[in-house]
Design an enzyme around this catalytic site. Structure first.
Site, PDB file in Angstrom:
ATOM      1  N   SER A  79      32.639  28.912  75.010  1.00 28.61           N
ATOM      2  CA  SER A  79      31.528  30.212  74.834  1.00 28.61           C
ATOM      3  C   SER A  79      31.057  29.376  76.336  1.00 28.61           C
ATOM      4  O   SER A  79      30.545  28.712  76.233  1.00 28.61           O
ATOM      5  CB  SER A  79      30.690  30.491  73.780  1.00 28.61           C
ATOM      6  OG  SER A  79      29.067  29.880  74.306  1.00 28.61           O
ATOM      7  N   LYS A  80      30.288  30.785  76.669  1.00 27.78           N
ATOM      8  CA  LYS A  80      29.919  30.832  78.284  1.00 27.78           C
ATOM      9  C   LYS A  80      28.586  29.790  77.823  1.00 27.78           C
ATOM     10  O   LYS A  80      28.110  29.728  78.483  1.00 27.78           O
ATOM     11  CB  LYS A  80      29.790  32.103  78.966  1.00 27.78           C
ATOM     12  CG  LYS A  80      30.698  32.463  79.719  1.00 27.78           C
ATOM     13  CD  LYS A  80      29.848  33.973  80.420  1.00 27.78           C
ATOM     14  CE  LYS A  80      31.305  34.247  81.378  1.00 27.78           C
ATOM     15  NZ  LYS A  80      30.653  35.280  81.350  1.00 27.78           N
ATOM     16  N   ARG A  81      27.936  30.045  76.105  1.00 30.34           N
ATOM     17  CA  ARG A  81      26.264  30.094  76.715  1.00 30.34           C
ATOM     18  C   ARG A  81      26.532  28.581  76.109  1.00 30.34           C
ATOM     19  O   ARG A  81      25.768  27.939  76.625  1.00 30.34           O
ATOM     20  CB  ARG A  81      25.845  31.034  75.504  1.00 30.34           C
ATOM     21  CG  ARG A  81      24.914  32.107  75.894  1.00 30.34           C
ATOM     22  CD  ARG A  81      25.044  33.231  75.066  1.00 30.34           C
ATOM     23  NE  ARG A  81      25.902  33.477  74.977  1.00 30.34           N
ATOM     24  CZ  ARG A  81      26.170  33.999  73.548  1.00 30.34           C
ATOM     25  NH1 ARG A  81      25.937  33.561  72.595  1.00 30.34           N
ATOM     26  NH2 ARG A  81      27.541  35.280  73.285  1.00 30.34           N
TER      27      ARG A  81
END
Ligand code: GLU
Length: 255
Positions: free
Chosen positions: A247-249
């Site tokens: 995930s990007k986060r």
């Protein structure tokens, strides 16, 4: 053979995207040993103007070049082809393969809250509405049969068409949605191999139905030869060390 990498510039190149590009590039390099006409095409899918940024497009191009994943054709910017997408969608309407829908998101949610239905309930499918401002154009999914294809990674996959939504082709401002633009471009650009992440597997059923509908309306008007469907390969998603989807986060994913 023609394979393509078709990123949407909604962020910097992600390692998952770089891997997809690598598989496409490698497949083409292998084909080049036997086929002088093998091509690796780069297509930037930049139709979502609210989520795209020029610096991200540049970031994708720079990262691919730095990785040595050079392309033979392109970059073709999908946003330059909006008229083509629209013309084809309107032709599907002329052939009764698509219909205008007046339902707002709230209308659909309100109706669904009284049933077990999820997604669009095909409310406008047989109303024969003419275009009016605010309406969207939906594809008439053929309900009776199943759609199958042989995925080069997963083997046979299939779905009951009745489980597919009558998906939107054109928004009310006549701009195309992903499935329409992606299908029309692969068709027009003579793509033979679609190699991408498995998050697109479900879209592929819609793409196949749409491809067949476009091909059949082309045949009826004698305008173009029926282009064969490309081969599809859906790559498993990349995961982190805990086997969670990247995930990007949470994860450091930008190339
Ligand atoms: N623009 C889509 C994406 O970035 C491409 C899908 C495809 O390769 O067909 O996910």
């Amino acid at each position: 053979m023609k394979a393509r990498f078709a990123p949407s510039p909604t962020g910097y190149l992600h390692v998952g995207g770089a891997r997809t590009a690598l598989f496409n590039w490698l497949t083409v390099q292998k084909a080049k040993k036997f086929d002088d006409n093998a091509v690796f095409l780069l297509r930037i899918e930049d139709t979502d103007t609210e989520r795209n940024r020029d610096e991200w497009t540049q970031g994708i191009l720079d990262s691919l070049l730095k990785l040595g994943l050079n392309w033979d054709e392109g970059p073709i910017f999908q946003s330059t082809r909006l008229d083509v997408h629209k013309t084809i969608a309107l032709k599907l309407y002329d052939f009764h393969l698509a219909y205008w829908c007046k339902c707002s998101k709230e209308d659909i949610e309100n109706r669904n809250s009284e049933t077990t239905n999820v997604g669009y309930d095909r409310h406008c499918r047989d109303l024969n509405l003419e275009y009016q401002s605010g309406y969207v154009l939906r594809f008439k999914v053929p309900l009776s049969s199943t759609t199958k294809f042989h995925d080069l990674v997963r083997g046979e996959v299939q779905i009951e068409n009745s489980t597919l939504e009558d998906f939107v082709l054109l928004k009310s401002n006549m701009s195309p949605l992903f499935v329409l633009a992606n299908t029309v471009d692969d068709m027009d650009m003579d793509v033979t191999h679609v190699i991408r992440g498995e998050e697109h597997l479900y879209n592929t059923f819609k793409i196949i139905l749409l491809w067949e509908a476009i091909a059949s309306s082309f045949i009826s008007t004698g305008e173009s030869a029926n282009k064969p469907l490309p081969s599809f390969a859906h790559l498993p998603l990349l995961v982190n060390e805990k086997r969670q989807k990247l995930s990007k986060r949470r994860d450091k994913v930008s190339v």
